[in-house]
Design a protein around this motif. Structure first.
Motif, PDB file in Angstrom:
ATOM      1  N   ALA A  23       0.834  -1.210   0.000  1.00 44.88           N
ATOM      2  CA  ALA A  23       0.000   0.000   0.000  1.00 44.88           C
ATOM      3  C   ALA A  23       0.859   1.246   0.000  1.00 44.88           C
ATOM      4  O   ALA A  23       0.550   2.232  -0.688  1.00 44.88           O
ATOM      5  CB  ALA A  23      -0.924  -0.020   1.222  1.00 44.88           C
ATOM      6  N   HIS A  27       0.622   3.826  -3.151  1.00 43.73           N
ATOM      7  CA  HIS A  27      -0.044   5.115  -2.894  1.00 43.73           C
ATOM      8  C   HIS A  27       0.900   6.118  -2.239  1.00 43.73           C
ATOM      9  O   HIS A  27       0.457   6.998  -1.504  1.00 43.73           O
ATOM     10  CB  HIS A  27      -1.273   4.895  -2.006  1.00 43.73           C
ATOM     11  CG  HIS A  27      -2.245   3.892  -2.548  1.00 43.73           C
ATOM     12  ND1 HIS A  27      -2.989   4.120  -3.688  1.00 43.73           N
ATOM     13  CD2 HIS A  27      -2.567   2.640  -2.140  1.00 43.73           C
ATOM     14  CE1 HIS A  27      -3.748   3.059  -3.934  1.00 43.73           C
ATOM     15  NE2 HIS A  27      -3.503   2.145  -3.021  1.00 43.73           N
ATOM     16  N   SER A  84     -10.332   7.446  -2.247  1.00 43.42           N
ATOM     17  CA  SER A  84      -9.231   6.834  -1.526  1.00 43.42           C
ATOM     18  C   SER A  84      -9.400   5.320  -1.514  1.00 43.42           C
ATOM     19  O   SER A  84     -10.508   4.804  -1.483  1.00 43.42           O
ATOM     20  CB  SER A  84      -9.184   7.375  -0.103  1.00 43.42           C
ATOM     21  OG  SER A  84     -10.365   7.016   0.583  1.00 43.42           O
ATOM     22  N   TYR A  90      -3.529   0.285   3.320  1.00 46.40           N
ATOM     23  CA  TYR A  90      -3.480   1.725   3.082  1.00 46.40           C
ATOM     24  C   TYR A  90      -4.057   2.490   4.263  1.00 46.40           C
ATOM     25  O   TYR A  90      -3.516   3.519   4.683  1.00 46.40           O
ATOM     26  CB  TYR A  90      -4.253   2.076   1.807  1.00 46.40           C
ATOM     27  CG  TYR A  90      -4.352   3.568   1.579  1.00 46.40           C
ATOM     28  CD1 TYR A  90      -3.272   4.282   1.082  1.00 46.40           C
ATOM     29  CD2 TYR A  90      -5.520   4.269   1.882  1.00 46.40           C
ATOM     30  CE1 TYR A  90      -3.348   5.645   0.892  1.00 46.40           C
ATOM     31  CE2 TYR A  90      -5.600   5.627   1.696  1.00 46.40           C
ATOM     32  CZ  TYR A  90      -4.518   6.314   1.193  1.00 46.40           C
ATOM     33  OH  TYR A  90      -4.585   7.677   1.008  1.00 46.40           O
ATOM     34  N   ARG A  94      -1.886   5.238   6.250  1.00 46.22           N
ATOM     35  CA  ARG A  94      -2.450   6.589   6.266  1.00 46.22           C
ATOM     36  C   ARG A  94      -2.614   7.087   7.700  1.00 46.22           C
ATOM     37  O   ARG A  94      -2.322   8.242   8.010  1.00 46.22           O
ATOM     38  CB  ARG A  94      -3.807   6.605   5.550  1.00 46.22           C
ATOM     39  CG  ARG A  94      -4.484   7.984   5.563  1.00 46.22           C
ATOM     40  CD  ARG A  94      -5.822   7.940   4.869  1.00 46.22           C
ATOM     41  NE  ARG A  94      -6.749   7.061   5.558  1.00 46.22           N
ATOM     42  CZ  ARG A  94      -7.914   6.652   5.038  1.00 46.22           C
ATOM     43  NH1 ARG A  94      -8.258   7.034   3.827  1.00 46.22           N
ATOM     44  NH2 ARG A  94      -8.699   5.852   5.719  1.00 46.22           N
TER      45      ARG A  94
END
Length: 647
Positions: A23, A27, A84, A90, A94
């Motif tokens: 992830a 990203h 998103s 992720y 995040r």
């Protein structure tokens, strides 16, 4: 199993390091942008850029993250194709980035040490340069000034709402998990922001003004640097002179940026002699039993430039400190065992380029076009052993300003450029010079913002640039019989897979095969979904990457399909193990949830256990389920062996 749709946040399952790493890599620009926007503006743009990159890179956990650390955090429902990612890995990284960015803005006592995850105030550093995003327009400047008036939680609420999450409830979940005590106040502060005209458009926060991955560089205070480093430079110069006098014989001269020749032996000297370079005959590729780099003729306007060739061979044998060396994973950078083969020597843009081949590796040497190599050089290595005609169609000879130029195989007569996200569009011709070098063409963007994916049509073969010397061959079909992507139907299938190629960049990938292993009629007459297993194989053998995706009907051409499973170093979906089993949770248009599963490669039956129980003959399974439920899948092959789901 991964949900195709969701209506409310669900608790995050335990996250593996590999899942979080995937992830983070996929990203990374999105995570760095989030950290940059939430960090306190008082740090300054240069410090915010460096700190945002550091926070994103430090977000990777050291080991498996259990439910205790993830308590209270949930995966929000996805916003759609441009929202998103609804991915536990992720969501976890995040949260780590957001938590660290908020912590950086909280005041600390005079003697209080930084909390875990917060960077020391002087790290990281880039000496001699100031880095900051490119300037936007008046709206971006006004929005940046308005964001500076908010507190850290208020900025976080505004940015999460605009870029990441579909509802205020999701924002509250993430803010609470990040340590914000009063989430209502943070949302109210974000609501009160007086945004300039146009800033209500979410794309404004995605502009280059707030992109810490697209930077400008300027020098720091030159006078201060001169005053502080004058004595150090004098001492360094003295040390260099003494070292040169004592122990560095013979350097410089015709070898350019090569290091001094500390040792001599006859075999090494023969490998450095330009007169001993091997060259294939101009028509050898027409008569050879197997097409490959070994039958490429030597081309380019400087194949007789002995000085350039000597510098290229010397730098390969012993690269000096002024040489930038890169290599694909698993590629050795040592000198050639004997005289290599010359493939190209000529000028590409502002560089003089030499391409060599030693039977195992393709090597690219580049220096300034009008220099002698003493000012620095670049040396790039890539595995190429066993390359056949399909895998030896081109070599990258130049990169500049997001463009790439190729040296094509002698059997390539014309080259076209295709956008994989536009399968119906015709290929655009790309000019090919007499020496086989193409005009510059756009390279796929290295960021996660996938708005197009250029690929080259070379005869019947379709290849794409993944950031390495040799482009990756794209194929479709079963693992036992992959075939070229040369029809509208196969290009339409690749259109939903192309954006997932980001995860295979710079991994030494030789070829990528997309195998549509099942088509499943959806319950309730909702159409048919397609299951695809995409396998990226490397030149070195290990390191393969497998991705299983699920595509619902009615998606626009080029819309990325949903990732339901990924794995590394597995034979699944390949010639050695042409089988696959995977599943997904799917919500029907009528609001009913189902556990769907599909298998390919001789699957006789599928069974589900755990949160969902059921079984079905054949390669397809559809069982009513509850949202968020976890299920263990297994299958039986036609030969009686058991097959577990891809993870």
């Amino acid at each position: 199993m991964v949900e195709q749709q969701a209506t409310a946040p669900r608790p995050i399952p335990p996250v593996d390091v590999e899942q979080a790493e995937a992830a983070l890599i996929e990203h990374y620009p999105r995570l760095v942008r989030l950290g940059y926007l939430v960090l306190p503006p008082a740090l300054g743009r240069n410090r915010r850029v460096l700190t945002a990159h550091a926070l994103a890179q430090r977000a990777l956990p050291r080991n498996r993250v259990g439910t205790t650390e993830l308590a209270g955090l949930s995966v929000p429902a996805p916003r759609g194709a441009d929202g998103s990612p609804a991915d536990p890995g992720y969501a976890y990284v995040r949260l780590r980035v957001l938590r660290s960015a908020l912590e950086a803005g909280r005041p600390r006592g005079r003697w209080q040490l930084p909390k875990p995850g917060r960077l020391p105030p002087l790290l990281p550093q880039v000496w001699g340069l100031r880095l900051f995003p490119r300037s936007g327009g008046a709206d971006e400047l006004a929005l940046d000034q308005a964001l500076a008036t908010l507190s850290g939680p208020g900025r976080a609420a505004y940015v999460l709402r605009a870029l990441e999450l579909p509802s205020d409830r999701d924002v509250r979940h993430v803010l609470t998990a990040a340590g914000v005590e009063d989430t209502a106040a943070a949302l109210a502060e974000a609501d009160g922001l007086r945004a300039p005209a146009g800033s209500r458009d979410a794309s404004l926060l995605e502009s280059m003004e707030f992109d810490p991955c697209s930077l400008q560089a300027r020098p720091t205070d030159l006078m201060r640097r001169r005053q502080h480093t004058r004595a150090a430079l004098a001492a360094l110069a003295a040390a260099v002179v003494c070292g040169t006098l004592l122990g560095l014989p013979g350097g410089g001269g015709p070898d350019g940026a090569a290091a001094p020749p500390y040792t001599r032996n006859a075999a090494a000297e023969r490998a450095l002699d330009p007169a001993r370079l091997t060259k294939a005959a101009p028509g050898a590729w027409k008569r050879a039993d197997r097409a490959g780099f070994a039958v490429w003729p030597a081309r380019g306007g400087r194949v007789t430039d002995k000085e350039l060739l000597r510098r290229a061979l010397a730098v390969w044998a012993r690269p000096g400190s002024a040489v930038r060396v890169t290599a694909t994973p698993g590629t050795q950078t040592g000198p050639a065992a004997g005289p290599p083969q010359l493939l190209y020597a000529g000028e590409v843009g502002q560089a003089a380029v030499v391409v060599l081949y030693d039977g195992l590796r393709v090597v690219r040497y580049a220096e300034a076009k009008d220099g002698d190599g003493s000012g620095g050089a670049a040396l790039d290595f890539a595995r190429a052993d066993g390359a056949d005609g399909a895998a030896a169609t081109a070599v990258v000879v130049g990169r500049a300003d997001s463009n790439v130029r190729y040296l094509t195989a002698p059997w390539v007569n014309e080259v076209g450029v295709r956008d994989l996200l536009k399968p119906q569009a015709a290929a655009q011709p790309l000019r090919l010079a007499d020496d086989g070098v193409t005009d510059p063409t756009l390279s796929p963007s290295p960021t996660s913002d996938c708005h197009g994916w250029p690929a080259l049509q070379m005869g019947g073969h379709l290849v794409t640039d993944l950031g390495e010397l040799t482009p990756a061959l794209l194929t479709t079909g079963t693992p036992a019989g992959p075939r070229d992507v040369n029809s509208a139907a196969t290009r339409a299938g690749w259109a939903h897979t192309a954006c997932h190629l980001q995860t295979a960049r710079s991994q030494g990938v030789r070829s990528v095969n997309a195998w549509p292993f099942a088509t499943q009629p959806l319950p309730g007459g909702a159409g048919s979904a397609e299951w695809v297993c995409t396998r990226a194989e490397t030149w070195r053998g290990p390191g393969s990457r497998v991705l299983a995706t699920f595509q619902v009907p009615g998606a626009r051409p080029g819309a990325p399909s949903s990732t339901v499973a990924r794995a590394e170093d597995t034979p699944a979906c390949g010639a050695r193990d042409p089988h696959v089993l995977t599943g997904v949770l799917w919500k029907s248009p009528r609001g009913t949830w189902y556990a769907l599963a599909a298998g390919g490669g001789g699957v006789r039956s599928i069974a589900a256990a755990g949160g969902v129980k059921g079984a079905a003959p054949g390669a397809l399974l559809a069982v009513p389920a509850r949202p968020g439920v976890r299920t263990e899948l297994s299958a039986r092959l036609t030969d009686g062996r058991k097959l577990t789901a891809l993870r």
